[in-house]
Design an enzyme around this catalytic site. Structure first.
Site, PDB file in Angstrom:
ATOM      1  N   HIS A 124       0.870  -1.181   0.000  1.00 23.52           N
ATOM      2  CA  HIS A 124       0.000   0.000   0.000  1.00 23.52           C
ATOM      3  C   HIS A 124       0.907   1.231   0.000  1.00 23.52           C
ATOM      4  O   HIS A 124       2.028   1.180   0.518  1.00 23.52           O
ATOM      5  CB  HIS A 124      -0.832  -0.064   1.284  1.00 23.52           C
ATOM      6  N   ASP A 201       3.266  -4.823   7.895  1.00 21.58           N
ATOM      7  CA  ASP A 201       2.036  -4.048   7.766  1.00 21.58           C
ATOM      8  C   ASP A 201       0.875  -5.040   7.866  1.00 21.58           C
ATOM      9  O   ASP A 201       0.593  -5.788   6.923  1.00 21.58           O
ATOM     10  CB  ASP A 201       2.033  -3.314   6.413  1.00 21.58           C
ATOM     11  N   GLN A 204      -4.333  -5.453   6.659  1.00 18.47           N
ATOM     12  CA  GLN A 204      -5.280  -6.445   6.133  1.00 18.47           C
ATOM     13  C   GLN A 204      -5.108  -7.779   6.858  1.00 18.47           C
ATOM     14  O   GLN A 204      -6.080  -8.513   7.059  1.00 18.47           O
ATOM     15  CB  GLN A 204      -5.064  -6.658   4.622  1.00 18.47           C
ATOM     16  N   LYS A 227     -10.394  -1.185  10.140  1.00 18.71           N
ATOM     17  CA  LYS A 227     -10.526  -2.354   9.246  1.00 18.71           C
ATOM     18  C   LYS A 227     -10.879  -3.606  10.054  1.00 18.71           C
ATOM     19  O   LYS A 227     -11.219  -4.640   9.505  1.00 18.71           O
ATOM     20  CB  LYS A 227      -9.225  -2.588   8.485  1.00 18.71           C
ATOM     21  N   CYS A 365      -4.790   2.620  -3.849  1.00 20.75           N
ATOM     22  CA  CYS A 365      -3.619   3.058  -3.053  1.00 20.75           C
ATOM     23  C   CYS A 365      -2.430   2.142  -3.314  1.00 20.75           C
ATOM     24  O   CYS A 365      -1.657   1.814  -2.392  1.00 20.75           O
ATOM     25  CB  CYS A 365      -3.923   3.085  -1.552  1.00 20.75           C
TER      26      CYS A 365
END
Ligand code: PLP
Length: 407
Positions: A124, A201, A204, A227, A365
């Site tokens: 991202h 990261d 997700q 999220k 993104c």
């Protein structure tokens, strides 16, 4: 389908009960922001209405209540990701804010001219741009791990990418475009063998995977509340204590100091050293309520249900003429991105929207992935455990209408 009480689950989410343009809302954009269960909405409302006072400062009743909830939320997050210590859990505004924190503080302490930072082609923008800014500031170089045509990260290239000057590897657990689950544990082992620390990261990943930061052995792990069925404006940076101790503060202000004088300021210990200013204590509490909700609904069953739904979506979409799915490597979470021959993604989005179907379209993104697959944009349907097979059918029917109108 696995036994999973989807009717009861949907009942928990007020946003799913509404109509848009006179049609039932079909929300397939959870990878951008998930809807919140009623308990999270109520927790935020209740704090805004009643339990609202600045934390870590005053000693009156409300301030103590709010401080306790904030620190309890930290403990809830610690248990959720199985960090060893609460000092290793720093609240930030979200994934982006947490990455920028590390990019600044780690960069100040450890990155010099000529050093290298490694990212992947499937990141991202949040996990690219802060590192680019750091590289520009320090005269360092950004290196990139490629993905293959199936969206698999080519981790076999890592040993040749790492050099004695590599300071950090930054990698998504799950790409927000491809949905492919990267073998983070293996990547961390490989990187550590080359003395390279790793930032994961998890924006997700944490939504779909059980996360154990100690088992992963990653050095930093970041994610966002919104999220994970929680509030916006709150996120988490997990960092190993030995790293966080060595990093200088990111921002200066109240709550992050031990003492201030014009001659010298000393800083608070972990984690407050990284939490300057009034913290988002309502968001932190809302996030804790969201985490408790996710744990209470039987995560294993929810994952199994999402996996079945994803497999169904992929089967139905693959049967459509001129449609190509990106990110076909396994294992894969419920993020399904695709393009349709001769259809601009924005046109598809506009038509689907009028049918009540919310998908994400455009560059997601992730400009570098669009360049990799030579596209202007994609259409992304991202599923959560509150979606249904019928909603997938509606998406496929909607896309057929799009094709008819566009051709
Ligand atoms: N990283 C990934 C993989 C994401 O999917 C996102 C958001 O879509 C982000 C980072 C940025 O998250 P936020 O906007 O919550 O900071």
């Amino acid at each position: 389908m696995t036994t999973f009480d989807i009717t009861a689950i949907r009942h928990d989410f007020p946003a799913l009960q509404q109509q848009v343009y006179g049609k039932p809302l079909i929300y397939l954009d959870s990878a951008a922001t998930a809807q919140k269960p009623q308990c999270v909405v109520e927790a935020i409302d209740e704090m805004n209405a009643k339990c609202n006072a600045n934390i870590h400062r005053a000693i009156h009743y409300l301030a103590i209540q709010c401080t306790e909830r904030y620190e309890q939320a930290r403990e809830t997050v610690r248990r959720f990701v199985n960090a060893g210590k609460t000092q290793e859990i720093v609240f930030a505004a979200g994934t982006t804010a947490a990455i920028n924190l590390v990019a600044f503080s780690f960069g100040e302490r450890f990155v010099r001219s000529g050093d290298e930072i490694v990212v992947t082609e499937a990141e991202h923008h949040s996990n690219i741009v802060p590192w680019q800014l750091l590289c520009e500031r320090k005269g360092a170089t950004l290196k990139v791990v490629p993905v293959d045509d199936t969206g698999r990260l080519q981790i076999e290239k890592l040993p040749e990418i790492f050099t004695g000057k590599t300071r950090l590897l930054c990698v998504a657990q799950v790409s927000n475009v491809l949905g492919v689950v990267n073998p983070v544990k293996e990547i961390v082992q490989l990187a550590h063998a080359h003395h390279v620390p790793v930032l994961v990261d998890g924006a997700q990943g944490i939504v779909h995977e059980e996360v154990d930061v100690q088992a992963l052995d990653c050095d930093f792990y970041v994610f966002s509340g919104h999220k994970l069925y929680g509030p916006t404006g709150i996120g988490v940076l997990y960092g190993k204590e030995e790293w966080l101790e060595q990093l200088p503060p990111y921002q200066g202000g109240g709550d992050m100091i031990a003492s201030v004088s014009f001659a010298k300021t000393t800083f608070a210990g972990l984690p407050l050293k990284f939490e300057a200013g009034t913290a988002n204590y309502i968001g932190a509490h809302g996030l804790a309520v969201a985490i408790n909700y996710v744990q209470d609904i039987n995560r294993t069953a929810a994952h199994a249900y999402e996996q079945q739904l994803t497999a169904y979506a992929i089967r139905q979409l693959s049967a459509m003429e001129g449609l190509r799915i990106y990110g076909t490597a396994a294992p894969k979470t419920s993020v399904v991105s695709f393009s349709i021959n001769g259809v601009h993604s924005s046109d598809a989005a506009a038509i689907l929207d009028k049918l009540g179907i919310a998908v994400r379209t455009g560059r997601l993104c992730a400009d570098t992935l669009m360049q990799r697959f030579n596209l202007q944009g994609m259409i992304r349907a991202s599923l959560a455990f509150y979606n249904t097979k019928e909603e997938i059918d509606a998406l496929v029917n909607g896309l057929r209408q799009v094709q008819k109108m566009m051709h």
